[in-house]
Design a protein around this motif. Structure first.
Motif, short mmCIF file in Angstrom:
data_model
loop_
_atom_site.label_atom_id
_atom_site.label_comp_id
_atom_site.label_asym_id
_atom_site.label_seq_id
_atom_site.Cartn_x
_atom_site.Cartn_y
_atom_site.Cartn_z
N GLN A 67 0.82 -1.21 0.00
CA GLN A 67 0.00 0.00 0.00
C GLN A 67 0.86 1.26 0.00
OE1 GLN A 67 -2.54 -0.55 3.39
NE2 GLN A 67 -4.06 -1.72 2.23
N MET A 68 1.98 1.23 0.73
CA MET A 68 2.87 2.38 0.77
C MET A 68 3.49 2.61 -0.60
SD MET A 68 6.28 3.60 1.10
CE MET A 68 7.15 2.09 1.34
N VAL A 69 3.94 1.53 -1.25
CA VAL A 69 4.53 1.66 -2.59
C VAL A 69 3.47 2.16 -3.57
CG1 VAL A 69 5.61 0.42 -4.51
CG2 VAL A 69 6.35 -0.03 -2.17
N GLN A 70 2.23 1.69 -3.43
CA GLN A 70 1.14 2.16 -4.30
C GLN A 70 0.96 3.67 -4.15
OE1 GLN A 70 -0.92 0.12 -6.50
NE2 GLN A 70 -1.20 2.20 -7.25
N GLY A 71 1.05 4.16 -2.92
CA GLY A 71 0.96 5.60 -2.68
C GLY A 71 2.10 6.36 -3.35
N GLN A 72 3.30 5.79 -3.30
CA GLN A 72 4.44 6.43 -3.94
C GLN A 72 4.31 6.40 -5.47
OE1 GLN A 72 5.12 8.06 -1.31
NE2 GLN A 72 7.29 8.03 -1.75
N VAL A 73 3.74 5.33 -6.02
CA VAL A 73 3.50 5.25 -7.47
C VAL A 73 2.52 6.35 -7.87
CG1 VAL A 73 2.41 3.86 -9.28
CG2 VAL A 73 4.07 2.81 -7.74
N LEU B 79 13.25 4.31 -6.83
CA LEU B 79 14.46 4.31 -6.01
C LEU B 79 15.41 5.44 -6.41
CD1 LEU B 79 15.15 0.48 -5.86
CD2 LEU B 79 14.54 1.94 -3.94
N ALA B 80 15.58 5.65 -7.72
CA ALA B 80 16.52 6.65 -8.21
C ALA B 80 16.09 8.07 -7.83
CB ALA B 80 16.68 6.53 -9.72
N GLU B 81 14.80 8.32 -7.80
CA GLU B 81 14.32 9.67 -7.52
C GLU B 81 13.83 9.84 -6.08
OE1 GLU B 81 11.98 11.37 -10.66
OE2 GLU B 81 12.92 10.04 -12.14
N ASP B 82 14.28 8.95 -5.20
CA ASP B 82 14.04 9.04 -3.76
C ASP B 82 12.57 8.99 -3.36
OD1 ASP B 82 16.73 9.07 -3.14
OD2 ASP B 82 16.87 11.25 -3.33
N TYR B 83 11.75 8.32 -4.14
CA TYR B 83 10.38 8.07 -3.70
C TYR B 83 10.36 6.88 -2.74
CZ TYR B 83 8.33 11.38 -6.96
OH TYR B 83 7.97 12.54 -7.61
N LEU B 84 11.35 6.00 -2.85
CA LEU B 84 11.54 4.88 -1.92
C LEU B 84 12.98 4.91 -1.43
CD1 LEU B 84 9.85 1.88 -3.79
CD2 LEU B 84 8.93 3.17 -1.88
N LYS B 85 13.18 4.38 -0.22
CA LYS B 85 14.54 4.27 0.30
C LYS B 85 15.29 3.19 -0.45
CE LYS B 85 13.74 5.83 4.99
NZ LYS B 85 13.79 5.46 6.41
N GLU B 86 16.58 3.35 -0.54
CA GLU B 86 17.44 2.40 -1.24
C GLU B 86 17.32 1.01 -0.64
OE1 GLU B 86 19.54 1.59 -4.40
OE2 GLU B 86 19.07 3.66 -3.90
N GLY B 87 17.12 0.00 -1.47
CA GLY B 87 17.06 -1.39 -1.02
C GLY B 87 15.67 -1.88 -0.66
N ASN B 88 14.67 -1.00 -0.63
CA ASN B 88 13.31 -1.42 -0.29
C ASN B 88 12.56 -1.87 -1.53
OD1 ASN B 88 13.58 -0.96 2.39
ND2 ASN B 88 12.37 0.90 2.45
N THR B 89 12.87 -3.05 -2.04
CA THR B 89 12.16 -3.56 -3.21
C THR B 89 11.45 -4.87 -2.93
OG1 THR B 89 14.15 -4.70 -3.97
CG2 THR B 89 13.77 -2.47 -4.82
#
Length: 105
Positions: free
Chosen positions: A50-56, A73-83
């Protein structure tokens, strides 16, 4: 001195009974805790999706395109390594922008 000699302690049988009761309680508690761990991981994965959906959706509003995980990840919408989820499931983003999780191979 006389008082010390009259004090009684626990017998071996009493100690064994207490140890048996503690062992039974532990044997009952351990399986229940391990069942709850998988439940917590599943709920954590749903929350992460759900959090990733919000970032999308946020990325889509900002850039007017559906992102990939690499772009998030590249544009800092998610922290590095959170895939991936805590339970090991991999996060996928469809072409329509719908986020889902699936078992990794």
């Amino acid at each position: 001195m006389k008082q010390l000699k009259n004090q009684r302690g626990f017998t071996l049988i009493e100690m064994l009974i207490v140890m048996l009761i503690i062992t039974v309680l532990i044997a009952i508690a351990i399986p229940n805790v391990s069942k709850q761990t998988s439940s917590v991981d599943d709920k954590g994965c749903k929350a992460f999706v759900q959090m990733v959906q919000g970032q999308v959706e946020s990325y889509r509003m900002d850039k007017k395109v559906v992102p990939t995980m690499a772009q998030l990840l590249a544009e800092d919408y998610l922290k590095e390594g959170n895939t991936s989820c805590p339970n090991g499931e991999v996060i996928n983003i469809s072409a329509e922008g719908v986020v889902s999780s699936s078992k990794g191979s």
